[in-house]
Design an enzyme around this catalytic site. Structure first.
Site, PDB file in Angstrom:
ATOM      1  CD  GLU A  93      -2.690  -1.032   2.609  1.00  0.00           C
ATOM      2  OE1 GLU A  93      -3.588  -1.866   2.742  1.00  0.00           O
ATOM      3  OE2 GLU A  93      -2.442  -0.174   3.472  1.00  0.00           O
ATOM      4  CB  CYS A 106       2.248   7.600   3.323  1.00  0.00           C
ATOM      5  SG  CYS A 106       2.495   6.399   4.621  1.00  0.00           S
ATOM      6  CB  CYS A 113       5.492  -5.062   9.197  1.00  0.00           C
ATOM      7  SG  CYS A 113       6.598  -4.267  10.375  1.00  0.00           S
ATOM      8  CB  CYS A 117       2.775  -2.529  16.218  1.00  0.00           C
ATOM      9  SG  CYS A 117       4.493  -2.081  15.965  1.00  0.00           S
ATOM     10  CB  CYS A 120      -0.115  -2.124  13.130  1.00  0.00           C
ATOM     11  SG  CYS A 120       0.389  -2.128  11.422  1.00  0.00           S
ATOM     12  CG  HIS A 221       3.261   4.243  19.475  1.00  0.00           C
ATOM     13  ND1 HIS A 221       3.026   5.462  18.920  1.00  0.00           N
ATOM     14  CD2 HIS A 221       3.494   3.392  18.430  1.00  0.00           C
ATOM     15  CE1 HIS A 221       3.114   5.378  17.595  1.00  0.00           C
ATOM     16  NE2 HIS A 221       3.405   4.149  17.274  1.00  0.00           N
ATOM     17  CB  CYS A 338      -1.283   1.314   8.281  1.00  0.00           C
ATOM     18  SG  CYS A 338       0.182   0.391   7.869  1.00  0.00           S
TER      19      CYS A 338
HETATM   20  S1  SF4 Z   1       3.047  -0.116  12.988  1.00  0.00           S
HETATM   21 FE1  SF4 Z   1       2.683  -1.887  11.634  1.00  0.00          FE
HETATM   22  S2  SF4 Z   1       3.954  -1.510   9.829  1.00  0.00           S
HETATM   23 FE2  SF4 Z   1       4.689  -0.121  11.459  1.00  0.00          FE
HETATM   24  S3  SF4 Z   1       6.340  -1.267  12.499  1.00  0.00           S
HETATM   25 FE3  SF4 Z   1       4.458  -1.747  13.627  1.00  0.00          FE
HETATM   26  S4  SF4 Z   1       3.666  -3.652  12.662  1.00  0.00           S
HETATM   27 FE4  SF4 Z   1       5.176  -2.736  11.261  1.00  0.00          FE
END
Ligand code: SF4
Length: 352
Positions: A93, A106, A113, A117, A120, A221, A338
């Site tokens: 994306e 972006c 990934c 997280c 996400c 965060h 995202c």
């Molecule tokens: S927010 Fe999502 S894309 Fe960004 S580092 Fe964490 S898991 Fe990976």
């Protein structure tokens, strides 16, 4: 790999010379390739070149674009999110965020990934692979073509952890800066922080780019290690205090201020005691805190902090001497945060 994107003027002069052409033919390719007004898709379109030369380049596997359009989502505020597919049929994306004066792209740096997280959608799928330089740059072409405007700013905040693809990241930044003519100061690299990589980023930037003038945004965060590990499992390998120490070193060696991203999650990290803790953590450090309102996604249990609570948090930090701003996510209405276009597209295919 014979993708022309990411090639410098000298690289392209050498390609022309290798084919028995004059060096200026390479400069013609260069000028064509990086002029945003050209809707670049394939070699045949470079009509300033002799037909035979174009044919030869195509036969030998040279390409301009290797990503394919799959889906798009246009938000009410004009933000455009594109789902593109790679040559090996993976989805990535990218997003174009317009204002009157700017068009910010972006970009994704990886397919999926590995950082996992908890807030996400991309992190839910794990890592497939890192993107090549040309695949990173191709996203800019897609955004410019779709939005009919030149991209002016770049943020590496799409899918993936850019510091785990550091060589491709820095080579892409070289091209964005020198070939796409976007100043390094208009580029932001966002990381969730990987041990040793903040230091490596400054060292490698000087080595590959000769300077390090882009902005580093660290997704903090949390105001303490316990909360951070709860929302970012990979954080257990990198203590929050060490992140701040390495960040200070980055500022010292590059002279660039760091931005700390802070996603506000209701009842998790958004109380005034967290603001106090964060201000103590960042005391005496010339940095910027960017508070972000969370975009709720279906498969994640976190909730959005209200704008009013974010403003109270912001005032508390400000009163403690921290430079702070509040950013509302743009164009990321329901189901377009995202990683979600990719998820939705996969689910739709599965359901068929
Ligand atoms: S927010 Fe999502 S894309 Fe960004 S580092 Fe964490 S898991 Fe990976």
């Amino acid at each position: 790999m014979k993708n022309l994107l990411g090639s410098s003027i000298t690289d392209l002069e050498n390609v022309a010379l290798d084919y028995g052409q004059a060096a200026f033919r390479g400069r013609q390719i260069y000028n064509w390739l990086y002029n945003y007004k050209n809707k670049k898709k394939n070699i045949e379109q470079i009509d300033v070149l002799p037909l035979e030369f174009r044919k030869k380049l195509k036969e030998d596997g040279f390409k301009v674009s290797e990503l394919n359009y799959r889906e798009k989502y246009l938000a009410s505020d004009g933000t455009l999110k594109l789902l593109l597919s790679t040559g090996d049929n993976e989805g990535i994306e990218c997003v174009g965020i317009p204002t009157e004066k700017r068009l910010t792209a972006c970009l994704s740096s990886q397919v999926g990934c590995p950082m996992d997280c908890k807030f996400c959608a991309t992190g839910k799928e794990g890592l497939k692979r890192s993107l090549r330089v040309s695949e990173i740059l191709d996203q800019i072409l897609f955004i410019e073509n779709e939005m009919n405007r030149k991209v002016t700013n770049i943020v590496f905040m799409g899918m993936g952890e850019p510091l785990l693809n550091i060589d491709a990241l820095l080579l892409a930044i070289r091209s964005i800066n020198e070939d796409f003519q976007i100043s390094q100061r208009k580029i932001t690299v966002s990381t969730v922080a990987v041990p040793k990589m903040i230091t490596k980023l400054s060292e490698k930037s000087f080595e590959i780019l000769g300077k390090c003038q882009f902005t580093l945004a660290i997704s903090l965060h949390a105001s303490n290690q316990t909360i951070r590990e709860m929302i970012i499992p990979s954080a257990k390998n990198y203590n929050i205090k060490k992140i701040i120490e390495d960040s200070k070193q980055f500022v010292k060696s590059t002279g660039r201020r760091i931005s700390f991203e802070y996603l506000m999650l209701e009842g998790v990290n958004d109380k005034l005691e967290h603001a106090d803790e964060l201000s103590t953590l960042l005391k005496g450090f010339q940095c910027h805190v960017n508070l972000i309102q969370y975009n709720q996604i279906d498969e994640v249990e976190f909730k959005q902090t209200s704008s009013k609570s974010i403003q109270l948090f912001q005032s508390r930090l400000f009163n403690k001497g921290i430079t702070v701003s509040f950013r509302k996510s743009r164009g990321l209405d329901k189901n377009a945060a995202c990683g979600q276009l990719r998820q939705n597209s996969k689910n739709n295919h599965k359901n068929k």
